[in-house]
Design an enzyme around this catalytic site. Structure first.
Site, short mmCIF file in Angstrom:
data_model
loop_
_atom_site.label_atom_id
_atom_site.label_comp_id
_atom_site.label_asym_id
_atom_site.label_seq_id
_atom_site.Cartn_x
_atom_site.Cartn_y
_atom_site.Cartn_z
N GLU A 99 1.04 3.81 1.95
CA GLU A 99 1.60 4.14 3.26
C GLU A 99 2.79 3.26 3.60
OE1 GLU A 99 -2.99 4.38 3.90
OE2 GLU A 99 -1.59 3.36 2.55
N HIS A 144 0.86 -1.19 0.00
CA HIS A 144 0.00 0.00 0.00
C HIS A 144 0.89 1.23 0.00
CE1 HIS A 144 -3.86 -1.97 1.83
NE2 HIS A 144 -3.32 -2.71 0.87
N CYS A 191 -6.08 1.93 5.99
CA CYS A 191 -6.70 0.67 6.39
C CYS A 191 -6.09 0.21 7.72
CB CYS A 191 -6.49 -0.39 5.31
SG CYS A 191 -4.77 -0.95 5.18
N CYS A 205 -2.17 -0.48 7.51
CA CYS A 205 -1.35 0.72 7.43
C CYS A 205 -1.40 1.53 8.72
CB CYS A 205 -1.79 1.56 6.24
SG CYS A 205 -1.46 0.72 4.66
#
Length: 156
Positions: free
Chosen positions: A60, A58, A88, A91
C-alpha cells in the site's frame, strides 16, 4: 462500509494479485496494491520490506508513494486503493492522510488487519477523513497465495 464490489473492482483486484505474485517471486509476503482514479492506475506496488530493508515498504505504501508522485500531491482525493490483503495500522493511517476516497481489499487479516479484523480504524470518529471500504474481493485467491507462500517457507 461501502456498497458491495462490482466487476470493475474485481478486474483491478486481479491486477493486485498479479503484483502479489511478483512479491512472492522475490521472497516477499505476497501482497499487491494499486491506486486508481478515474479508471487510471496512478500507482502500484507490492511488498518489498525485505529487499529494500525498509519496514515501511508495504504494498500500500509503495502504491501511495507512486501515485502521489504521479499526481504531484500527497493528497489523492477521489482515488480508490485496491490491496490483496486487509491493511495494517500503518497502511490504514497512510491512506487516511492521503485522503483516499475508497478502499477495496481482498483477504481479511485476522491477526493484524486494522480495518475490520482487529481495530476497525476506518470506523473511528477521531479521524478527520472518512473512507468507504469493502473487503473480501477475491479473498479466496488472495488467501491461497498467502497460505502457499508460508507453506513453502516452512518447508524450506
Amino acid at each position: 462500509m461501502a456498497d458491495p464490489m462490482g466487476q470493475e473492482d474485481i478486474q483491478w483486484m486481479k491486477q493486485c494479485l498479479a503484483l502479489a505474485r511478483q512479491a512472492a517471486e522475490l521472497g516477499e509476503v505476497p501482497i499487491g496494491a494499486m491506486v486508481v482514479r478515474d479508471g487510471q492506475i496512478l500507482g502500484q506496488g507490492y511488498n518489498q520490506p525485505i529487499g529494500t530493508s525498509d519496514p515501511s515498504a508495504h504494498a500500500e505504501i509503495q502504491a501511495l508513494r507512486a501515485a502521489a508522485k504521479i499526481a504531484g500531491n500527497y493528497r489523492l482525493p477521489d482515488a480508490t486503493l485496491y490491496v490483496s490483503v486487509e491493511p495494517c495500522t500503518m497502511c490504514t493511517g497512510a491512506m487516511v492522510h492521503a485522503r483516499i476516497d475508497r478502499l477495496v481489499f481482498g483477504a481479511y487479516e485476522p491477526r493484524a488487519g486494522a480495518v475490520v479484523s482487529q481495530l476497525n480504524l476506518l470506523d473511528q470518529e477521531f479521524y478527520n477523513h472518512r473512507m468507504e471500504y469493502v473487503g473480501g474481493c477475491l479473498a479466496e485467491e488472495s488467501g491461497e497465495l498467502l497460505k502457499d507462500f508460508f507453506r513453502q517457507r516452512r518447508q524450506a
